[in-house]
Design a protein around this motif. Structure first.
Motif, short mmCIF file in Angstrom:
data_model
loop_
_atom_site.label_atom_id
_atom_site.label_comp_id
_atom_site.label_asym_id
_atom_site.label_seq_id
_atom_site.Cartn_x
_atom_site.Cartn_y
_atom_site.Cartn_z
N ARG A 104 0.84 -1.21 0.00
CA ARG A 104 0.00 0.00 0.00
C ARG A 104 0.87 1.25 0.00
NH1 ARG A 104 -3.70 3.22 -1.36
NH2 ARG A 104 -4.81 4.39 0.22
N SER A 105 1.95 1.23 0.76
CA SER A 105 2.86 2.36 0.80
C SER A 105 3.51 2.59 -0.56
CB SER A 105 3.93 2.13 1.87
OG SER A 105 4.85 3.20 1.90
N TYR A 106 3.99 1.52 -1.19
CA TYR A 106 4.59 1.66 -2.52
C TYR A 106 3.59 2.26 -3.50
CZ TYR A 106 8.07 -1.66 -0.68
OH TYR A 106 9.02 -2.29 0.07
N GLU A 107 2.36 1.79 -3.45
CA GLU A 107 1.33 2.30 -4.36
C GLU A 107 1.06 3.78 -4.13
OE1 GLU A 107 -1.86 -0.38 -3.46
OE2 GLU A 107 -1.11 -1.94 -4.84
N ARG A 108 1.01 4.18 -2.87
CA ARG A 108 0.75 5.59 -2.55
C ARG A 108 1.91 6.48 -3.02
NH1 ARG A 108 -1.29 6.73 3.36
NH2 ARG A 108 -1.74 8.71 2.33
N LEU A 109 3.15 6.03 -2.79
CA LEU A 109 4.31 6.81 -3.21
C LEU A 109 4.37 6.94 -4.73
CD1 LEU A 109 6.96 5.36 -0.74
CD2 LEU A 109 5.82 7.58 -0.60
N TYR A 110 4.02 5.88 -5.43
CA TYR A 110 4.01 5.91 -6.89
C TYR A 110 2.96 6.90 -7.40
CZ TYR A 110 3.95 4.16 -11.69
OH TYR A 110 4.02 4.06 -13.05
N LYS A 111 1.78 6.84 -6.83
CA LYS A 111 0.70 7.75 -7.25
C LYS A 111 1.03 9.20 -6.91
CE LYS A 111 -2.99 4.35 -7.05
NZ LYS A 111 -4.10 3.80 -6.26
N ALA A 112 1.84 9.41 -5.85
CA ALA A 112 2.18 10.78 -5.43
C ALA A 112 3.26 11.40 -6.31
CB ALA A 112 2.64 10.78 -3.98
N GLY A 113 3.89 10.60 -7.19
CA GLY A 113 4.84 11.20 -8.13
C GLY A 113 6.21 10.58 -8.22
N ALA A 114 6.54 9.61 -7.36
CA ALA A 114 7.85 8.96 -7.48
C ALA A 114 7.83 8.01 -8.67
CB ALA A 114 8.18 8.19 -6.21
N HIS A 141 10.29 -10.39 -1.84
CA HIS A 141 8.86 -10.11 -1.89
C HIS A 141 8.63 -8.60 -2.12
CE1 HIS A 141 4.59 -10.43 -0.96
NE2 HIS A 141 4.74 -9.41 -0.12
N CYS A 142 9.35 -7.78 -1.37
CA CYS A 142 9.22 -6.33 -1.50
C CYS A 142 9.65 -5.86 -2.90
CB CYS A 142 10.04 -5.61 -0.44
SG CYS A 142 9.35 -5.71 1.22
N LEU A 143 10.75 -6.40 -3.41
CA LEU A 143 11.20 -6.02 -4.75
C LEU A 143 10.15 -6.36 -5.81
CD1 LEU A 143 14.97 -6.99 -4.54
CD2 LEU A 143 14.06 -4.71 -5.03
N ASN A 144 9.51 -7.51 -5.68
CA ASN A 144 8.44 -7.87 -6.62
C ASN A 144 7.26 -6.92 -6.50
OD1 ASN A 144 9.56 -10.10 -8.02
ND2 ASN A 144 9.21 -11.41 -6.25
N GLU A 145 6.91 -6.54 -5.27
CA GLU A 145 5.80 -5.60 -5.08
C GLU A 145 6.13 -4.23 -5.66
OE1 GLU A 145 3.20 -7.14 -1.33
OE2 GLU A 145 4.78 -5.68 -0.89
N ILE A 146 7.37 -3.79 -5.47
CA ILE A 146 7.81 -2.51 -6.02
C ILE A 146 7.70 -2.53 -7.54
CG2 ILE A 146 9.84 -1.05 -6.36
CD1 ILE A 146 10.66 -1.93 -3.45
N ARG A 147 8.20 -3.59 -8.15
CA ARG A 147 8.14 -3.71 -9.61
C ARG A 147 6.69 -3.75 -10.09
NH1 ARG A 147 9.42 -9.32 -11.09
NH2 ARG A 147 7.25 -9.43 -10.45
N ASP A 148 5.85 -4.54 -9.41
CA ASP A 148 4.46 -4.68 -9.82
C ASP A 148 3.67 -3.39 -9.67
OD1 ASP A 148 5.05 -7.31 -10.38
OD2 ASP A 148 4.08 -8.12 -8.56
N THR A 149 4.10 -2.52 -8.76
CA THR A 149 3.45 -1.23 -8.58
C THR A 149 3.64 -0.34 -9.81
OG1 THR A 149 3.70 -1.32 -6.18
CG2 THR A 149 3.44 0.86 -7.14
N GLY A 150 4.72 -0.55 -10.54
CA GLY A 150 4.99 0.26 -11.72
C GLY A 150 6.28 1.04 -11.65
N PHE A 151 6.95 0.98 -10.50
CA PHE A 151 8.21 1.69 -10.32
C PHE A 151 9.30 1.17 -11.24
CE2 PHE A 151 6.84 2.71 -5.83
CZ PHE A 151 7.01 4.08 -5.92
N GLN A 152 10.17 2.08 -11.67
CA GLN A 152 11.48 1.66 -12.19
C GLN A 152 12.22 1.17 -10.95
OE1 GLN A 152 13.74 4.80 -14.01
NE2 GLN A 152 15.53 3.53 -14.29
N THR A 153 12.66 -0.08 -10.96
CA THR A 153 13.13 -0.74 -9.74
C THR A 153 14.62 -0.99 -9.78
OG1 THR A 153 10.98 -1.82 -9.62
CG2 THR A 153 12.71 -2.71 -8.22
#
Length: 201
Positions: free
Chosen positions: A137-147, A177-189
């Motif tokens: 949820r945190s990764y998703e929020r940070l991505y939507k906020a502009g990161a 697990h976290c790296l996969n979630e970060i990637r799946d969120t849409g971040f350049q990882t």
């Protein structure tokens, strides 16, 4: 093996081992340079690194921010971060990286507010976060906020080496697990592998 890797983009573990135990040849250098130019060109990509805090609860032996390290700690406040980002950002930079250890002072509300202000303040600025393990949820929020990017250092794919260089409070499986979630969120990882770690084969 070089030709196969260049053509097929993969090798077996045994083939990689064989290739990596051979002296580097001019052919290998040429193929690597050709691949680099095709993917990245010849430009230089600069990132501005802003270390927000030196406070971390973990005690990883190789980290200068480990909890047992004997040095003065600091933590930047939101206004300081905004001012420093505004001062630092310029067209010569490809991105700004906001990073620290796992400092829970920087909660989602604060970080999302910062990211939104930074995006408004400098709309051309690409922002990357490097702030340890968080929830999906945190990764998703940070991505939507502009990161646009998130860096979470893995350092090695060898479980035993990982456990030797990280605090007992961190888990190899949790990090993957976290790296996969970060990637799946849409971040350049980014995961930051190190070469020459003690115990690395």
């Amino acid at each position: 093996l070089l030709h196969k890797l260049s053509r097929d983009r993969w090798l077996t573990a045994q083939e990689y081992t064989l290739l990596l135990t051979q002296p580097l040849t001019d052919r290998a250098r040429h193929l690597a340079d050709r691949e680099r130019r095709a993917r990245f060109g010849t430009g230089v990509y600069l990132r501005g690194l802003i270390d927000l805090s030196s406070i971390c609860p973990h005690d990883c032996p190789l980290c200068h921010q480990r909890s047992s390290a004997d040095h003065t700690r600091y933590r930047m406040r939101p206004r300081e971060i905004l001012d420093l980002c505004e001062e630092s950002w310029g067209p010569e930079l490809g991105a700004l990286v906001l990073r620290c250890g796992t400092d829970r002072f920087y909660g989602d509300e604060m970080l999302c507010g910062l990211l939104e202000k930074l995006t408004r303040q400098s709309p051309d600025c690409r922002l990357t976060i490097a702030m340890g393990e968080r929830s999906r949820r945190s990764y998703e929020r940070l991505y939507k906020a502009g990161a646009e990017g998130y860096q979470l250092l893995q350092e090695t794919v060898d479980r035993e080496v990982y456990e030797a260089i990280h605090s007992e409070s961190l888990s190899f499986d949790r990090r993957l697990h976290c790296l996969n979630e970060i990637r799946d969120t849409g971040f350049q990882t980014g995961c930051g592998f190190l070469v020459g770690i003690p115990g690395q084969g």
